[in-house]
Design an enzyme around this catalytic site. Sequence first.
Site, PDB file in Angstrom:
ATOM      1  N   LYS A  83      43.800  63.536   7.981  1.00 39.18           N
ATOM      2  CA  LYS A  83      44.286  63.331   6.610  1.00 39.18           C
ATOM      3  C   LYS A  83      43.167  62.713   5.773  1.00 39.18           C
ATOM      4  CE  LYS A  83      48.666  61.531   4.756  1.00 39.18           C
ATOM      5  NZ  LYS A  83      49.747  60.597   5.110  1.00 39.18           N
TER       6      LYS A  83
HETATM    7  O1  G3P Z   1      52.673  59.390   3.687  1.00 39.07           O
HETATM    8  C1  G3P Z   1      52.526  58.862   2.426  1.00 39.07           C
HETATM    9  C2  G3P Z   1      53.746  58.734   1.573  1.00 39.07           C
HETATM   10  O2  G3P Z   1      54.835  59.355   2.100  1.00 39.07           O
HETATM   11  C3  G3P Z   1      53.933  57.385   0.997  1.00 39.07           C
HETATM   12  O3  G3P Z   1      55.235  57.100   0.542  1.00 39.07           O
HETATM   13  O4  G3P Z   1      56.976  55.569  -0.303  1.00 39.07           O
HETATM   14  O5  G3P Z   1      54.651  54.685   0.142  1.00 39.07           O
HETATM   15  O6  G3P Z   1      55.084  56.175  -1.787  1.00 39.07           O
HETATM   16  P1  G3P Z   1      55.498  55.829  -0.399  1.00 39.07           P
END
Ligand code: G3P
Length: 217
Positions: A83
């Site tokens: 990633k």
């Molecule tokens: O994998 C990254 C992503 O899903 C992050 O989510 O909730 O931290 O914005 P969030």
Amino acid sequence: MKFFVDTAEIDAIAELNDLGMVDGVTTNPSLIKKSGRDIIEVTKEICDLVEGPVSAEVTAIDADTMIAEGRKLLEIAENITVKVPLTWDGLKACKTLSDAGHKVNVTLCFSANQALLAAKAGATFISPFIGRLDDINMDGMELIEDIRTVYDNYGFETEILAASIRTVNHILDSARIGADVITAPPAVIKSMISHPLTDKGLDAFLADIKAADIKIL
Ligand code: G3P
């Protein structure tokens, strides 16, 4: 639609995996920090548990170090996806690693133009962040729609991996639009099952089973 689980918590992944709900896993530095585990160790455990792609994120911001980190991550297991962030260095690393036949997930995507660049750099997955756009009063789902249109217009094979999913509606809307994959925290996936009429209906059936003494075994 494929379901990826957005976590580095082994128990939570195992629970959903046993139910056949896990087509892959995504991690990021914040999720690794939250797990309190060593990135290599925990990523290996996840790869041993899950058959599908497991995204592990680089920590560098220059392309050469990202590529070196990516190669080290790829040694962990066959199902590693590297990633990288959506920067020019990230796209350079993406191009090098994908040209070498490796899976790459380009993350931190907030516009369809960024998604177009990632596809041209050979990304296997593009990760548009729905929730974080909603957080700043923009429309995360509109981004998923735009990327779907752009990719379909030109036949790009990069898979849309809807990320930063906070609600079950994000999942349903992603499915309606035709995102290839969603990645969501285990709690959000588990809450997809909830419906008050299911609970109410089951209570009524249980009452009748008791009243009529219905037995099968
Ligand atoms: O994998 C990254 C992503 O899903 C992050 O989510 O909730 O931290 O914005 P969030």
